[in-house]
Design a protein around this motif. Structure first.
Motif, mmCIF file in Angstrom:
data_model
loop_
_atom_site.group_PDB
_atom_site.id
_atom_site.type_symbol
_atom_site.label_atom_id
_atom_site.label_comp_id
_atom_site.label_asym_id
_atom_site.label_seq_id
_atom_site.Cartn_x
_atom_site.Cartn_y
_atom_site.Cartn_z
ATOM 1 N N ILE A 168 0.960 -1.094 -0.185
ATOM 2 C CA ILE A 168 0.058 0.053 0.153
ATOM 3 C C ILE A 168 0.756 1.291 -0.017
ATOM 4 C CG2 ILE A 168 -1.979 1.206 1.291
ATOM 5 C CD1 ILE A 168 -2.624 -1.447 2.227
ATOM 6 N N ASP A 197 -1.223 -5.207 -0.006
ATOM 7 C CA ASP A 197 -2.638 -4.693 -0.619
ATOM 8 C C ASP A 197 -3.369 -6.000 -1.085
ATOM 9 O OD1 ASP A 197 -4.755 -3.618 -1.988
ATOM 10 O OD2 ASP A 197 -3.356 -2.186 -3.149
ATOM 11 N N HIS A 247 -8.045 -6.401 4.700
ATOM 12 C CA HIS A 247 -8.491 -5.332 4.017
ATOM 13 C C HIS A 247 -8.808 -4.003 4.581
ATOM 14 C CE1 HIS A 247 -9.301 -7.256 0.138
ATOM 15 N NE2 HIS A 247 -9.426 -8.417 0.720
#
Length: 558
Positions: A135, A186, A220
């Motif tokens: 991320i 991610d 998530h």
């Protein structure tokens, strides 16, 4: 011990007692002061004799050890600190010979910053496929000098670190919900999803019986990575209100994994491989979603672990937990200690009118009362092991080990201690190496006397060779509890509350064949009369036929 070839135990996990081994603190075979896989293997017979069903191993993977192995650099190999893949295979083989199943830790939320993927990400341009595995985001401010949002690391400080571009200019920021050396994956990236399917198969093919999933509620994040609320009350609000935790998409991951592990079970020939969530999620109903029939098998009940030592609080916690699990057809999973919280032999000694302490305990804090703490810990464990469902034990709790509360700053290694400038002393106190023999170097932990954290002197008095065969010792209490639990089938039982007064926790467990066990804990200031029946086990000495304060008894009604 459970016979792994006994097909009547395909769903063995529903009432299993599983023992957590923290590898660096269990047994050191080579004298370097750090526990290892051969050390674990050498003491598996101890666990078989204790009476547990399985062993869960905290991480042993290749790692720079910035967070004691929860920063994984290679998910398919053993760190040389702990041994080799051959050592792992030998451990699994010996465990299975003894009837013990083996569960291993899996860390899917983040990797080590030394993982080959992250190295490639740093060497690549923004927007590259290499960076898309993690991320990365542009910063805020005129020149991107501010973090992308206000998220804070669980270990203290910002959850974002800025990197330099390949040309040396200031670049993007990457997310790390824990230490900066633990960048978050991610999980919207199909390549990440496929990588972990491959990792699961790698260890299943080597014979493991399941996985404990680290930070299972964090994979998530909320779409768009919005700022976190600054007035969030962690004790009273749903975890899902935080943008980094408990998002609906995590459940699709676990449905996928459930289908995968179920492929390794052959009907009538082999038992379930299990998935266990470490998910700090409230309320109970939200946590129960992780163990719906097509998702994970178990999730740790941390609400129970943190429940104050009072009759009403205990009853309310147990009632809510059982109701939530029953609603989705799952067993409840109970735990009182692990590698992240102070040992309950110390934690429970604090004033019951204060919140139960889950942060580390250091030399400058009020010190626990060892006698009171152990008495309550024994009583609490005697309650827990009677409850329907599965239970987890943390290494050394069967010896009554207290928290190591006086570790000096210079020996502490938990990144939490460093990132909070010592305001949170961290988790080292529950990770101190366990003793094996009072009269040997490092109390039998290491042949050289080396120990990666110093052991309190009291650990010698609590070593197994001082407790084995000693009536009333904590080790013999645990052995007795596990023997009776199995004999009466308490893990598969039904709980029925009994009213014996406001200061008494009392319930009847009715198991298969109508076998009944009455469990009674006295929280009041004076001894109480025990109900009539055969005394099966008591957490402490009785006063005649009376149950003292902070004592639990199991009685088979007459």
């Amino acid at each position: 011990m459970v016979d792994r070839n006994d097909t009547t135990h395909d769903d063995w996990w529903r009432d299993a007692v599983i023992y957590q081994v923290y590898p660096r603190s269990w047994a050191d075979s080579d004298g370097d002061g750090i526990g290892d896989l051969p050390g674990i293997t050498s003491h598996l017979d101890y666990l078989a004799k204790l009476g547990v069903d399985a062993v869960w191993l905290s991480p042993f993977y290749t790692s720079p050890q910035n967070d004691a192995g929860y920063d994984v650099a290679d998910y398919r190999d053993v760190d040389p600190l702990f041994g080799t893949l051959a050592d792992f295979d030998a451990l699994v083989a010996r465990a299975h010979e003894l009837g013990l199943r083996v569960i291993v830790d899996l860390v899917p939320n983040h990797s080590s910053s030394e993982h080959e993927w992250f190295k490639a990400a740093l060497a690549s341009e923004p927007g590259s496929p290499e960076r898309a595995r993690y991320i990365f985001r542009d910063g805020q401010g005129e020149n991107g000098e501010l973090p992308p949002n206000n998220w804070q690391s669980t270990f203290g400080g910002p959850a974002w670190t800025r990197v330099d571009n390949p040309d040396g200019t200031p670049g993007q920021w990457y997310l790390h919900l824990f230490d900066p050396t633990q960048p978050d994956f991610d999980w919207n990236n199909p390549e990440v999803q496929e990588e972990f399917r491959s990792v699961l198969r790698f260890w299943l093919d080597r014979g493991v019986d399941g996985f404990r999933i680290d930070v299972a509620h964090g994979l998530h994040k909320a779409e768009g990575l919005p700022d976190a609320p600054t007035d969030y009350d962690i004790a009273n609000e749903a975890t899902s209100l935080q943008p980094m935790w408990d998002k609906p998409a995590v459940h699709e991951v676990y449905r996928d994994w459930r289908r995968l592990v179920d492929e390794y079970r052959v009907e009538g020939k082999d038992a379930d491989r299990i998935l266990v969530a470490e998910a700090w999620v409230v309320p109970d109903e939200a946590l129960a979603k992780y163990v719906r029939p097509d998702e994970l098998h178990q999730s740790f009940n941390f609400g129970y672990l943190m429940t104050p030592w009072r009759a009403k609080d205990q009853r309310d916690s147990i009632t809510a937990a059982l109701a939530a699990a029953t609603a989705v057809g799952a067993p409840q999973t109970w735990v009182l200690s692990n590698h992240d919280v102070p040992r309950h032999a110390s934690r429970l000694s604090y004033d019951i009118d204060r919140p139960t302490r889950v942060l580390g305990i250091g030399p400058d804090h009020p010190q626990p009362d060892p006698e009171l703490g152990l008495r309550r810990a024994r009583a609490a464990t005697t309650v827990m092991l009677a409850l329907p469902g599965s239970a987890y034990l943390y290494q050394g709790e069967e010896l009554g080990l207290p928290e190591a509360t006086t570790l000096p700053p210079e020996v502490r290694q938990d990144p939490t201690f460093v990132r909070t400038n010592g305001e949170d002393v961290g988790r080292d106190g529950c990770r101190v190496p366990v003793p094996w023999h009072a009269d040997q170097p490092a109390f039998g932990f290491s042949p050289t006397g080396e120990s990666w954290l110093p052991q309190p002197e009291v650990y010698g008095d609590l070593a197994p060779n001082r407790q084995e065969g000693v009536a009333g010792s904590t080790l013999e209490l645990y052995r007795r509890l596990l023997t009776v639990r199995r004999k009466y089938g308490l893990g598969h039982g039904e709980l029925h509350w009994q009213d014996l007064g406001d200061d008494v926790l009392a319930f009847m467990v009715v198991a298969d064949g109508g076998r009944r066990v009455l469990v009674v804990t006295n929280f009041g200031p004076t001894p109480i009369d025990l109900p009539h029946g055969e005394l099966l086990v008591a957490s402490g000495s009785l006063e005649g036929h009376r149950l003292p304060t902070d004592t639990t008894a199991w009685v088979a009604p007459g």
